[in-house]
Design a protein around this motif. Sequence first.
Motif, PDB file in Angstrom:
ATOM      1  N   LYS A 146       0.810  -1.211   0.000  1.00 40.43           N
ATOM      2  CA  LYS A 146       0.000   0.000   0.000  1.00 40.43           C
ATOM      3  C   LYS A 146       0.850   1.272   0.000  1.00 40.43           C
ATOM      4  CE  LYS A 146      -1.857   0.703   3.912  1.00 40.43           C
ATOM      5  NZ  LYS A 146      -0.858   1.743   4.323  1.00 40.43           N
ATOM      6  N   SER A 147       1.816   1.354   0.893  1.00 38.24           N
ATOM      7  CA  SER A 147       2.640   2.564   0.986  1.00 38.24           C
ATOM      8  C   SER A 147       3.539   2.720  -0.242  1.00 38.24           C
ATOM      9  CB  SER A 147       3.486   2.540   2.263  1.00 38.24           C
ATOM     10  OG  SER A 147       2.663   2.621   3.410  1.00 38.24           O
ATOM     11  N   ASN A 148       4.048   1.608  -0.771  1.00 36.42           N
ATOM     12  CA  ASN A 148       4.808   1.677  -2.014  1.00 36.42           C
ATOM     13  C   ASN A 148       3.953   2.232  -3.142  1.00 36.42           C
ATOM     14  OD1 ASN A 148       7.614   0.995  -2.349  1.00 36.42           O
ATOM     15  ND2 ASN A 148       7.149  -1.022  -1.495  1.00 36.42           N
ATOM     16  N   THR A 149       2.695   1.837  -3.162  1.00 36.65           N
ATOM     17  CA  THR A 149       1.773   2.347  -4.173  1.00 36.65           C
ATOM     18  C   THR A 149       1.598   3.854  -4.028  1.00 36.65           C
ATOM     19  OG1 THR A 149       0.595   0.234  -4.303  1.00 36.65           O
ATOM     20  CG2 THR A 149      -0.582   2.198  -5.072  1.00 36.65           C
ATOM     21  N   SER A 150       1.386   4.313  -2.801  1.00 30.53           N
ATOM     22  CA  SER A 150       1.202   5.746  -2.547  1.00 30.53           C
ATOM     23  C   SER A 150       2.416   6.542  -3.017  1.00 30.53           C
ATOM     24  CB  SER A 150       0.962   6.002  -1.061  1.00 30.53           C
ATOM     25  OG  SER A 150      -0.228   5.390  -0.612  1.00 30.53           O
ATOM     26  N   ILE A 151       3.596   6.085  -2.627  1.00 32.24           N
ATOM     27  CA  ILE A 151       4.823   6.819  -2.943  1.00 32.24           C
ATOM     28  C   ILE A 151       5.093   6.839  -4.438  1.00 32.24           C
ATOM     29  CG2 ILE A 151       7.336   6.729  -2.727  1.00 32.24           C
ATOM     30  CD1 ILE A 151       6.914   5.768   0.152  1.00 32.24           C
ATOM     31  N   ASN A 152       4.988   5.698  -5.088  1.00 35.84           N
ATOM     32  CA  ASN A 152       5.324   5.641  -6.506  1.00 35.84           C
ATOM     33  C   ASN A 152       4.294   6.338  -7.385  1.00 35.84           C
ATOM     34  OD1 ASN A 152       7.924   4.006  -7.038  1.00 35.84           O
ATOM     35  ND2 ASN A 152       6.884   2.849  -5.433  1.00 35.84           N
ATOM     36  N   LEU A 153       3.030   6.312  -6.991  1.00 34.47           N
ATOM     37  CA  LEU A 153       2.048   7.110  -7.724  1.00 34.47           C
ATOM     38  C   LEU A 153       2.349   8.596  -7.559  1.00 34.47           C
ATOM     39  CD1 LEU A 153      -1.347   5.260  -7.143  1.00 34.47           C
ATOM     40  CD2 LEU A 153       0.060   5.304  -9.212  1.00 34.47           C
ATOM     41  N   ALA A 154       2.770   8.985  -6.357  1.00 41.49           N
ATOM     42  CA  ALA A 154       3.132  10.392  -6.121  1.00 41.49           C
ATOM     43  C   ALA A 154       4.275  10.812  -7.045  1.00 41.49           C
ATOM     44  CB  ALA A 154       3.511  10.602  -4.664  1.00 41.49           C
ATOM     45  N   ILE A 155       5.293   9.958  -7.170  1.00 44.48           N
ATOM     46  CA  ILE A 155       6.422  10.263  -8.049  1.00 44.48           C
ATOM     47  C   ILE A 155       5.965  10.365  -9.500  1.00 44.48           C
ATOM     48  CG2 ILE A 155       8.605   9.379  -8.972  1.00 44.48           C
ATOM     49  CD1 ILE A 155       8.875  10.482  -6.166  1.00 44.48           C
ATOM     50  N   GLN A 156       5.111   9.455  -9.915  1.00 42.71           N
ATOM     51  CA  GLN A 156       4.618   9.488 -11.299  1.00 42.71           C
ATOM     52  C   GLN A 156       3.769  10.739 -11.555  1.00 42.71           C
ATOM     53  OE1 GLN A 156       5.670   7.605 -13.665  1.00 42.71           O
ATOM     54  NE2 GLN A 156       6.783   6.164 -12.359  1.00 42.71           N
ATOM     55  N   MET A 168       4.437  13.983 -14.209  1.00 41.73           N
ATOM     56  CA  MET A 168       3.414  14.506 -15.118  1.00 41.73           C
ATOM     57  C   MET A 168       3.086  15.965 -14.827  1.00 41.73           C
ATOM     58  SD  MET A 168       0.888  11.189 -15.211  1.00 41.73           S
ATOM     59  CE  MET A 168       1.541   9.559 -15.623  1.00 41.73           C
ATOM     60  N   GLY A 169       3.872  16.571 -13.942  1.00 39.61           N
ATOM     61  CA  GLY A 169       3.726  17.999 -13.685  1.00 39.61           C
ATOM     62  C   GLY A 169       2.768  18.378 -12.580  1.00 39.61           C
ATOM     63  N   LYS A 170       2.278  17.402 -11.816  1.00 40.68           N
ATOM     64  CA  LYS A 170       1.354  17.689 -10.723  1.00 40.68           C
ATOM     65  C   LYS A 170       2.110  17.917  -9.413  1.00 40.68           C
ATOM     66  CE  LYS A 170      -2.443  17.128 -13.141  1.00 40.68           C
ATOM     67  NZ  LYS A 170      -3.372  18.245 -13.413  1.00 40.68           N
ATOM     68  N   ARG A 171       1.615  18.816  -8.606  1.00 39.71           N
ATOM     69  CA  ARG A 171       2.145  19.013  -7.256  1.00 39.71           C
ATOM     70  C   ARG A 171       1.451  18.016  -6.332  1.00 39.71           C
ATOM     71  NH1 ARG A 171       0.352  25.022  -6.413  1.00 39.71           N
ATOM     72  NH2 ARG A 171      -1.507  24.019  -7.301  1.00 39.71           N
ATOM     73  N   VAL A 172       2.238  17.327  -5.503  1.00 36.86           N
ATOM     74  CA  VAL A 172       1.687  16.212  -4.722  1.00 36.86           C
ATOM     75  C   VAL A 172       2.142  16.288  -3.266  1.00 36.86           C
ATOM     76  CG1 VAL A 172       1.387  13.711  -4.603  1.00 36.86           C
ATOM     77  CG2 VAL A 172       1.886  14.788  -6.808  1.00 36.86           C
ATOM     78  N   ILE A 173       1.218  16.000  -2.366  1.00 39.52           N
ATOM     79  CA  ILE A 173       1.535  15.838  -0.942  1.00 39.52           C
ATOM     80  C   ILE A 173       0.895  14.539  -0.457  1.00 39.52           C
ATOM     81  CG2 ILE A 173       1.048  16.707   1.392  1.00 39.52           C
ATOM     82  CD1 ILE A 173       1.367  19.527   0.320  1.00 39.52           C
ATOM     83  N   ILE A 185      -1.277  24.929  -2.581  1.00 42.92           N
ATOM     84  CA  ILE A 185       0.112  24.547  -2.840  1.00 42.92           C
ATOM     85  C   ILE A 185       0.248  23.154  -3.446  1.00 42.92           C
ATOM     86  CG2 ILE A 185       0.991  26.047  -1.014  1.00 42.92           C
ATOM     87  CD1 ILE A 185       1.277  23.642   0.790  1.00 42.92           C
ATOM     88  N   THR A 186      -0.862  22.465  -3.662  1.00 40.97           N
ATOM     89  CA  THR A 186      -0.772  21.131  -4.251  1.00 40.97           C
ATOM     90  C   THR A 186      -1.974  20.844  -5.133  1.00 40.97           C
ATOM     91  OG1 THR A 186      -0.311  18.809  -3.733  1.00 40.97           O
ATOM     92  CG2 THR A 186      -1.970  19.907  -2.394  1.00 40.97           C
ATOM     93  N   ASP A 187      -1.802  19.928  -6.070  1.00 37.66           N
ATOM     94  CA  ASP A 187      -2.890  19.513  -6.957  1.00 37.66           C
ATOM     95  C   ASP A 187      -3.532  18.219  -6.480  1.00 37.66           C
ATOM     96  OD1 ASP A 187      -2.375  21.601  -8.970  1.00 37.66           O
ATOM     97  OD2 ASP A 187      -0.526  20.488  -9.359  1.00 37.66           O
ATOM     98  N   ILE A 188      -2.706  17.326  -5.928  1.00 41.99           N
ATOM     99  CA  ILE A 188      -3.183  16.016  -5.507  1.00 41.99           C
ATOM    100  C   ILE A 188      -2.683  15.724  -4.094  1.00 41.99           C
ATOM    101  CG2 ILE A 188      -3.128  13.525  -5.958  1.00 41.99           C
ATOM    102  CD1 ILE A 188      -2.637  14.177  -8.909  1.00 41.99           C
ATOM    103  N   ILE A 189      -3.583  15.267  -3.240  1.00 36.71           N
ATOM    104  CA  ILE A 189      -3.220  14.825  -1.892  1.00 36.71           C
ATOM    105  C   ILE A 189      -3.514  13.335  -1.797  1.00 36.71           C
ATOM    106  CG2 ILE A 189      -3.687  15.047   0.573  1.00 36.71           C
ATOM    107  CD1 ILE A 189      -4.602  17.962  -0.095  1.00 36.71           C
ATOM    108  N   ILE A 190      -2.483  12.549  -1.504  1.00 34.48           N
ATOM    109  CA  ILE A 190      -2.644  11.106  -1.346  1.00 34.48           C
ATOM    110  C   ILE A 190      -2.685  10.791   0.142  1.00 34.48           C
ATOM    111  CG2 ILE A 190      -1.592   8.842  -1.742  1.00 34.48           C
ATOM    112  CD1 ILE A 190      -0.326   9.962  -4.267  1.00 34.48           C
TER     113      ILE A 190
END
Length: 291
Positions: A35-45, A49-54, A131-136
Amino acid sequence: MDQAEQLRILKAGQQQSKSLARVITVTSGKGGVGKSNTSINLAIQFRKMGKRVIILDADFGLANIEIMFGAVPKHNLCDLIYQKKHITDIITWGPMEVGFISGGSGIAGMSNLNREYLNYIIQNLAQLDTITDIIIVDTGAGISDAVLEFLVASGEILLVTTPEPTSITDSYSLLKALYRHQRFDADATKVKLIANRVSKESEGKILYDKLNAVVERYLKVPILYLGCVPEDAQLPRSVMQQTPVSLHNPGAKSTLAYERIAGRLLDKAEEERQPKRGMAAFFSHIIAGRR
């Protein structure tokens, strides 16, 4: 807290931002499924793609996100709630400027806070939308009350499952608890399955078909299939290096799978179908449930 007061606090928070972040909650029926690997790697991806992520690490008691990032936060959500730190004080910046917030255990006591504190917290959380586009939101595993509170507040849930029978069974138990929760809104919530550690793509689709058939039959609310991530020796190696596989090995099978899944989530039509709630609404929902 009555409904009128909840709406006043929410409105005060939303006035801090004209735009709303997309809140994606990642969960699983049991621990150890990635689960956490999924969260982190989706954040990197998403960042690629130019999105700000927290990332909000809501797996209280476990510091998976910060360990995988190789960074130690100076503050966590407790410091915002009880020490009145500003929202920017509790964000730790990891690789590729992905921010993360350590949840701590502060949310458990939010039901006892007075209106002044609640206003302060919601207004600070609303500033994340600027300050962010996507919050995971990376939840704990299983069907604890804390996990369910995050899920019922979410409009978009990614359920990570592996082909192991116990993982599938626990995923169904989680969905049953979620769908039968008194505050769950089936019309406003989309659950999307990610099949992790599969031997081939067809195995992921078979896993989804089996689980969805049972969910549709007994719970009457279908889940969506987002894709699969193959078993990949590069992924545990990257964890040992405290670097997300999406950065450690851009050509790895798992990296390419996360890239495809992130692309589907950011597909224009998919984004238009998924309404943005922002963090003020997300936490207002959790607070209201605790009152």
